[in-house]
Design a protein around this motif. Sequence first.
Motif, PDB file in Angstrom:
ATOM      1  N   GLU A  55      36.548 -18.418 -22.238  1.00 16.08           N
ATOM      2  CA  GLU A  55      36.499 -17.797 -20.725  1.00 16.08           C
ATOM      3  C   GLU A  55      35.640 -18.556 -20.116  1.00 16.08           C
ATOM      4  OE1 GLU A  55      38.554 -15.171 -19.228  1.00 16.08           O
ATOM      5  OE2 GLU A  55      39.769 -15.686 -20.922  1.00 16.08           O
ATOM      6  N   ILE A  56      34.476 -19.300 -20.614  1.00 16.65           N
ATOM      7  CA  ILE A  56      33.436 -19.944 -19.908  1.00 16.65           C
ATOM      8  C   ILE A  56      33.748 -21.522 -19.734  1.00 16.65           C
ATOM      9  CG2 ILE A  56      31.791 -18.143 -19.988  1.00 16.65           C
ATOM     10  CD1 ILE A  56      30.559 -19.396 -22.566  1.00 16.65           C
ATOM     11  N   LYS A  57      33.175 -21.994 -18.771  1.00 18.65           N
ATOM     12  CA  LYS A  57      33.432 -23.261 -18.245  1.00 18.65           C
ATOM     13  C   LYS A  57      32.698 -24.312 -19.664  1.00 18.65           C
ATOM     14  CE  LYS A  57      33.235 -26.697 -14.569  1.00 18.65           C
ATOM     15  NZ  LYS A  57      32.852 -27.075 -13.389  1.00 18.65           N
ATOM     16  N   TYR A  58      31.489 -24.121 -19.703  1.00 21.68           N
ATOM     17  CA  TYR A  58      30.860 -24.978 -20.746  1.00 21.68           C
ATOM     18  C   TYR A  58      30.417 -24.124 -21.724  1.00 21.68           C
ATOM     19  CZ  TYR A  58      31.036 -28.387 -17.086  1.00 21.68           C
ATOM     20  OH  TYR A  58      31.396 -29.313 -16.162  1.00 21.68           O
ATOM     21  N   THR A  59      30.094 -24.615 -23.003  1.00 23.70           N
ATOM     22  CA  THR A  59      29.332 -24.148 -24.204  1.00 23.70           C
ATOM     23  C   THR A  59      28.185 -25.129 -24.689  1.00 23.70           C
ATOM     24  OG1 THR A  59      30.836 -24.674 -26.147  1.00 23.70           O
ATOM     25  CG2 THR A  59      31.345 -22.538 -24.830  1.00 23.70           C
ATOM     26  N   ILE A  60      27.543 -24.813 -25.649  1.00 24.37           N
ATOM     27  CA  ILE A  60      26.532 -25.712 -26.327  1.00 24.37           C
ATOM     28  C   ILE A  60      27.431 -26.905 -26.854  1.00 24.37           C
ATOM     29  CG2 ILE A  60      26.202 -24.573 -28.431  1.00 24.37           C
ATOM     30  CD1 ILE A  60      23.194 -25.519 -28.015  1.00 24.37           C
ATOM     31  N   ASN A  61      28.838 -26.835 -27.200  1.00 27.30           N
ATOM     32  CA  ASN A  61      29.361 -27.749 -27.687  1.00 27.30           C
ATOM     33  C   ASN A  61      29.593 -28.817 -26.620  1.00 27.30           C
ATOM     34  OD1 ASN A  61      30.834 -28.816 -30.221  1.00 27.30           O
ATOM     35  ND2 ASN A  61      32.555 -28.660 -28.897  1.00 27.30           N
ATOM     36  N   SER A  62      29.781 -28.359 -25.594  1.00 22.15           N
ATOM     37  CA  SER A  62      29.799 -29.386 -24.360  1.00 22.15           C
ATOM     38  C   SER A  62      28.824 -30.126 -24.274  1.00 22.15           C
ATOM     39  CB  SER A  62      30.168 -28.663 -23.114  1.00 22.15           C
ATOM     40  OG  SER A  62      30.930 -27.685 -22.940  1.00 22.15           O
ATOM     41  N   LEU A  63      27.499 -29.780 -24.618  1.00 20.49           N
ATOM     42  CA  LEU A  63      26.319 -30.489 -24.695  1.00 20.49           C
ATOM     43  C   LEU A  63      26.200 -31.560 -25.677  1.00 20.49           C
ATOM     44  CD1 LEU A  63      23.878 -27.696 -23.520  1.00 20.49           C
ATOM     45  CD2 LEU A  63      24.389 -29.649 -22.193  1.00 20.49           C
ATOM     46  N   PHE A  64      26.727 -30.903 -26.795  1.00 22.69           N
ATOM     47  CA  PHE A  64      26.592 -31.975 -27.855  1.00 22.69           C
ATOM     48  C   PHE A  64      27.596 -33.038 -27.511  1.00 22.69           C
ATOM     49  CE2 PHE A  64      25.163 -28.407 -30.731  1.00 22.69           C
ATOM     50  CZ  PHE A  64      23.790 -29.080 -31.107  1.00 22.69           C
ATOM     51  N   THR A  65      28.696 -33.056 -27.066  1.00 23.78           N
ATOM     52  CA  THR A  65      29.709 -33.751 -26.903  1.00 23.78           C
ATOM     53  C   THR A  65      29.713 -34.772 -25.420  1.00 23.78           C
ATOM     54  OG1 THR A  65      31.349 -32.081 -25.852  1.00 23.78           O
ATOM     55  CG2 THR A  65      31.315 -32.532 -28.319  1.00 23.78           C
ATOM     56  N   ASP A  66      28.965 -34.251 -24.566  1.00 23.60           N
ATOM     57  CA  ASP A  66      28.738 -34.988 -23.433  1.00 23.60           C
ATOM     58  C   ASP A  66      27.308 -35.032 -22.768  1.00 23.60           C
ATOM     59  OD1 ASP A  66      28.602 -35.719 -20.692  1.00 23.60           O
ATOM     60  OD2 ASP A  66      29.904 -34.108 -19.975  1.00 23.60           O
ATOM     61  N   PRO A  67      26.760 -36.310 -23.072  1.00 25.30           N
ATOM     62  CA  PRO A  67      25.364 -36.423 -22.880  1.00 25.30           C
ATOM     63  C   PRO A  67      25.142 -36.411 -21.412  1.00 25.30           C
ATOM     64  CG  PRO A  67      26.199 -38.363 -24.046  1.00 25.30           C
ATOM     65  CD  PRO A  67      27.342 -37.340 -23.792  1.00 25.30           C
ATOM     66  N   GLU A  68      26.063 -36.358 -20.505  1.00 24.58           N
ATOM     67  CA  GLU A  68      25.831 -36.689 -18.977  1.00 24.58           C
ATOM     68  C   GLU A  68      25.666 -35.169 -18.475  1.00 24.58           C
ATOM     69  OE1 GLU A  68      25.314 -39.443 -17.231  1.00 24.58           O
ATOM     70  OE2 GLU A  68      25.653 -40.079 -19.287  1.00 24.58           O
ATOM     71  N   LEU A  69      26.177 -34.335 -19.204  1.00 25.20           N
ATOM     72  CA  LEU A  69      26.068 -32.867 -18.853  1.00 25.20           C
ATOM     73  C   LEU A  69      24.415 -32.087 -18.942  1.00 25.20           C
ATOM     74  CD1 LEU A  69      27.978 -30.368 -17.912  1.00 25.20           C
ATOM     75  CD2 LEU A  69      28.241 -29.842 -20.323  1.00 25.20           C
ATOM     76  N   ASN A  70      24.080 -31.348 -17.953  1.00 24.29           N
ATOM     77  CA  ASN A  70      22.921 -30.926 -17.805  1.00 24.29           C
ATOM     78  C   ASN A  70      22.820 -29.407 -18.267  1.00 24.29           C
ATOM     79  OD1 ASN A  70      20.285 -29.775 -16.776  1.00 24.29           O
ATOM     80  ND2 ASN A  70      20.367 -31.271 -15.302  1.00 24.29           N
ATOM     81  N   VAL A  71      21.768 -29.315 -19.121  1.00 24.28           N
ATOM     82  CA  VAL A  71      21.752 -27.997 -19.889  1.00 24.28           C
ATOM     83  C   VAL A  71      21.747 -26.803 -18.992  1.00 24.28           C
ATOM     84  CG1 VAL A  71      19.160 -28.148 -20.342  1.00 24.28           C
ATOM     85  CG2 VAL A  71      20.563 -26.545 -21.768  1.00 24.28           C
ATOM     86  N   THR A  72      21.166 -26.812 -17.833  1.00 26.47           N
ATOM     87  CA  THR A  72      21.158 -25.901 -16.886  1.00 26.47           C
ATOM     88  C   THR A  72      22.606 -25.301 -16.303  1.00 26.47           C
ATOM     89  OG1 THR A  72      20.790 -27.495 -14.960  1.00 26.47           O
ATOM     90  CG2 THR A  72      18.663 -26.183 -16.141  1.00 26.47           C
ATOM     91  N   GLU A  73      23.345 -26.385 -16.564  1.00 22.64           N
ATOM     92  CA  GLU A  73      24.740 -25.843 -15.971  1.00 22.64           C
ATOM     93  C   GLU A  73      25.500 -25.118 -17.096  1.00 22.64           C
ATOM     94  OE1 GLU A  73      27.166 -29.085 -14.132  1.00 22.64           O
ATOM     95  OE2 GLU A  73      25.588 -30.088 -14.662  1.00 22.64           O
ATOM     96  N   VAL A  74      24.990 -25.201 -18.115  1.00 24.53           N
ATOM     97  CA  VAL A  74      25.640 -24.335 -19.298  1.00 24.53           C
ATOM     98  C   VAL A  74      25.097 -22.979 -19.814  1.00 24.53           C
ATOM     99  CG1 VAL A  74      26.286 -24.887 -21.923  1.00 24.53           C
ATOM    100  CG2 VAL A  74      26.244 -26.930 -20.247  1.00 24.53           C
ATOM    101  N   ILE A  75      23.920 -22.992 -19.435  1.00 25.36           N
ATOM    102  CA  ILE A  75      23.220 -21.669 -19.682  1.00 25.36           C
ATOM    103  C   ILE A  75      23.711 -20.621 -18.639  1.00 25.36           C
ATOM    104  CG2 ILE A  75      21.016 -20.361 -19.486  1.00 25.36           C
ATOM    105  CD1 ILE A  75      19.418 -22.965 -20.393  1.00 25.36           C
ATOM    106  N   ILE A  76      24.133 -19.455 -19.551  1.00 29.28           N
ATOM    107  CA  ILE A  76      24.747 -18.212 -18.766  1.00 29.28           C
ATOM    108  C   ILE A  76      23.867 -16.964 -18.717  1.00 29.28           C
ATOM    109  CG2 ILE A  76      27.205 -19.082 -18.734  1.00 29.28           C
ATOM    110  CD1 ILE A  76      27.535 -17.174 -21.342  1.00 29.28           C
ATOM    111  N   SER A  77      23.919 -16.137 -18.079  1.00 28.87           N
ATOM    112  CA  SER A  77      23.199 -14.957 -18.112  1.00 28.87           C
ATOM    113  C   SER A  77      24.157 -13.892 -19.115  1.00 28.87           C
ATOM    114  CB  SER A  77      22.964 -14.434 -16.685  1.00 28.87           C
ATOM    115  OG  SER A  77      22.427 -13.192 -16.770  1.00 28.87           O
ATOM    116  N   SER A  78      23.187 -13.381 -19.715  1.00 29.32           N
ATOM    117  CA  SER A  78      23.611 -12.032 -20.679  1.00 29.32           C
ATOM    118  C   SER A  78      24.103 -10.983 -19.905  1.00 29.32           C
ATOM    119  CB  SER A  78      22.747 -11.810 -21.871  1.00 29.32           C
ATOM    120  OG  SER A  78      21.355 -11.317 -21.186  1.00 29.32           O
ATOM    121  N   GLY A  79      23.479 -10.641 -18.725  1.00 26.68           N
ATOM    122  CA  GLY A  79      23.859  -9.444 -17.989  1.00 26.68           C
ATOM    123  C   GLY A  79      22.261  -8.797 -18.136  1.00 26.68           C
ATOM    124  N   ILE A  80      21.634  -9.043 -19.434  1.00 23.89           N
ATOM    125  CA  ILE A  80      20.240  -8.289 -19.780  1.00 23.89           C
ATOM    126  C   ILE A  80      19.148  -8.998 -18.856  1.00 23.89           C
ATOM    127  CG2 ILE A  80      18.716  -7.664 -21.757  1.00 23.89           C
ATOM    128  CD1 ILE A  80      21.268  -7.491 -23.491  1.00 23.89           C
TER     129      ILE A  80
END
Length: 258
Positions: A55-80
């Motif tokens: 249900e989410i746009k990116y996961t850590i797998n996106s970072l392994f497969t796309d070196p252009e992607l920025n980690v800050t775009e992938v991190i999500i809040s847990s609600g905690i």
Amino acid sequence: MAKKIVIAIHKGGVGKTTTAKNLAAAFAKHGKRVLLVDLDQQANATRGMGVDPFEIKYTINSLFTDPELNVTEVIISSGIENLDILAGHPDLGKTETGMALQASDPLSSNPIEALKEILEPVEDLYDFIVIDTPPALGYMTHNALAVGDALIIPAAASAYSEQGVTAMWSAFESAQKVYNPKLLKAHILVTRVKRTNASTNVLDGLREEHSQAIMPQLIMESTAVDEAEQLGQTVVTYDETNPAAQGYIKVAEILING
Ligand SMILES: Nc1ncnc2c1ncn2[C@@H]1O[C@H](COP(=O)(O)OP(=O)(O)OP(=O)(O)O)[C@@H](O)[C@H]1O
Ligand SMILES: [Mg+2]
């Protein structure tokens, strides 16, 4: 700079994911800024925090497969409060196979350095980064060992635990020697402790073999752990008075002070 804590042992079902998410929640409860990283293709840490990896746009797998992607775009809040997530995804299995191929190509970069590069830009944003790994000593686990500052080896207080811990201990020592001298310490955390003779025997055996490394705090078996899991929560946030939750809160304290 964040202290990176790896939770790893190749034996399955011993409490790696439960330890990763509850330790992360316990650090957050102590006011620390925490990133929970899910390297397992089962994505149990992700789902167990109430997040569906599909249900989410990116996961850590996106970072392994796309070196252009920025980690800050992938991190999500847990609600905690204070607790963020780098979610896992079932495709991490394919990525791991790709890493094995990459390792056999002398012209490619070292595949166990990938996670280090991913986390580098956000290390200063967190006090702790807690990394959950799959039940195998494959490339994902080696990526985690290559970036870690400390290792927690969860050992369920049940049969055949000792063999798993001994093998993981050797993996820790070779990681230290071969590729990460910063991986200073390994702790054995005994989980799923029951008040039975069998459980006590396993605990005694582990204490005999690894007296220096066993954490003084044990994690009790409790049905609330599963209840929380099914609600997509941690037991630390579900019922902080529960003995397993209290155990994780104390382990976090030990790690904060040590
Ligand atoms: N202290 C505990 N009390 C009761 N149940 C527990 C406890 N710790 C873990 N469990 C349950 O045991 C099961 C396995 O735990 P967990 O998923 O944390 O293990 P794991 O080592 O991550 O497994 P895998 O190797 O498949 O990744 C889960 O259903 C979890 O809710
Ligand atoms: Mg797991």
